[in-house]
Enzyme design. Sequence first.
Site, PDB file in Angstrom:
ATOM      1  N   HIS A  98       0.849  -1.197   0.000  1.00 51.31           N
ATOM      2  CA  HIS A  98       0.000   0.000   0.000  1.00 51.31           C
ATOM      3  C   HIS A  98       0.879   1.240   0.000  1.00 51.31           C
ATOM      4  O   HIS A  98       1.977   1.235   0.550  1.00 51.31           O
ATOM      5  CB  HIS A  98      -0.956   0.013   1.194  1.00 51.31           C
ATOM      6  N   HIS A 100       1.001   5.212   1.057  1.00 48.21           N
ATOM      7  CA  HIS A 100       0.383   6.276   1.858  1.00 48.21           C
ATOM      8  C   HIS A 100       0.475   7.594   1.086  1.00 48.21           C
ATOM      9  O   HIS A 100       1.543   7.921   0.544  1.00 48.21           O
ATOM     10  CB  HIS A 100       1.153   6.480   3.170  1.00 48.21           C
TER      11      HIS A 100
HETATM   12  P1  AMP Z   1       1.975   0.414   7.320  1.00 47.00           P
HETATM   13  O1  AMP Z   1       2.601   0.696   8.650  1.00 47.00           O
HETATM   14  O2  AMP Z   1       2.673   1.095   6.185  1.00 47.00           O
HETATM   15  O3  AMP Z   1       1.774  -1.073   7.101  1.00 47.00           O
HETATM   16  O4  AMP Z   1       0.551   1.122   7.381  1.00 47.00           O
HETATM   17  C1  AMP Z   1      -0.626   0.454   7.654  1.00 47.00           C
HETATM   18  C2  AMP Z   1      -1.695   1.522   7.753  1.00 47.00           C
HETATM   19  O5  AMP Z   1      -2.961   0.904   7.693  1.00 47.00           O
HETATM   20  C3  AMP Z   1      -1.654   2.337   9.044  1.00 47.00           C
HETATM   21  O6  AMP Z   1      -1.453   3.719   8.738  1.00 47.00           O
HETATM   22  C4  AMP Z   1      -3.013   2.079   9.678  1.00 47.00           C
HETATM   23  O7  AMP Z   1      -3.552   3.211  10.312  1.00 47.00           O
HETATM   24  C5  AMP Z   1      -3.852   1.653   8.487  1.00 47.00           C
HETATM   25  N1  AMP Z   1      -4.969   0.793   8.808  1.00 47.00           N
HETATM   26  C6  AMP Z   1      -4.960  -0.318   9.575  1.00 47.00           C
HETATM   27  N2  AMP Z   1      -6.191  -0.850   9.638  1.00 47.00           N
HETATM   28  C7  AMP Z   1      -6.993  -0.071   8.870  1.00 47.00           C
HETATM   29  C8  AMP Z   1      -8.387  -0.088   8.548  1.00 47.00           C
HETATM   30  N3  AMP Z   1      -9.206  -1.044   9.009  1.00 47.00           N
HETATM   31  N4  AMP Z   1      -8.862   0.882   7.731  1.00 47.00           N
HETATM   32  C9  AMP Z   1      -8.048   1.840   7.259  1.00 47.00           C
HETATM   33  N5  AMP Z   1      -6.728   1.915   7.536  1.00 47.00           N
HETATM   34  C10 AMP Z   1      -6.208   0.985   8.329  1.00 47.00           C
END
Ligand code: AMP
Length: 133
Positions: A98, A100
């Site tokens: 993903h 950001h």
């Molecule tokens: P990463 O640390 O790059 O893996 O980022 C994962 C991101 O996913 C974090 O910024 C979380 O806040 C976000 N996240 C986790 N669960 C959800 C969810 N159910 N809906 C939207 N974002 C999420």
Amino acid sequence: METIFTKIIKGEIPATKLYSDDLCIAILDIAPVNKGHALVISREPYPTIGDCPPKTLIRMMEIVKKLDAAMHKELDAEATNIVINNGPAAGQEVPHLHIHIIPRYSGDGKRFIPKKTAYNEGEIADYGRKLHL
Ligand code: AMP
């Protein structure tokens, strides 16, 4: 492999969807760095960029560009941080690729500036050789 994002893609848990196509989706991050923080997520649960076909990555970056424009237009963002935590050692929490996109404002107090290191004498040339494409 099942991740929180595959559950969102299947509609098993809710999310605020911003975009969807055959290769990727975009949603709002549930815990935003700034409000409007978005995630562009591959439909297939590739863990990292290394696992992801270029076609999908290109499509994801097209959506990143559109969201960047929307953040400037609709949220008055002055800039964005566009970040991939590409593997657990880089701080990736969800092992499903993903990107950001975080809207930024002067003086918003968020910092994405890692502590830097330095090369020893002659070392930069070695790194240059190893990474030369
Ligand atoms: P990463 O640390 O790059 O893996 O980022 C994962 C991101 O996913 C974090 O910024 C979380 O806040 C976000 N996240 C986790 N669960 C959800 C969810 N159910 N809906 C939207 N974002 C999420």
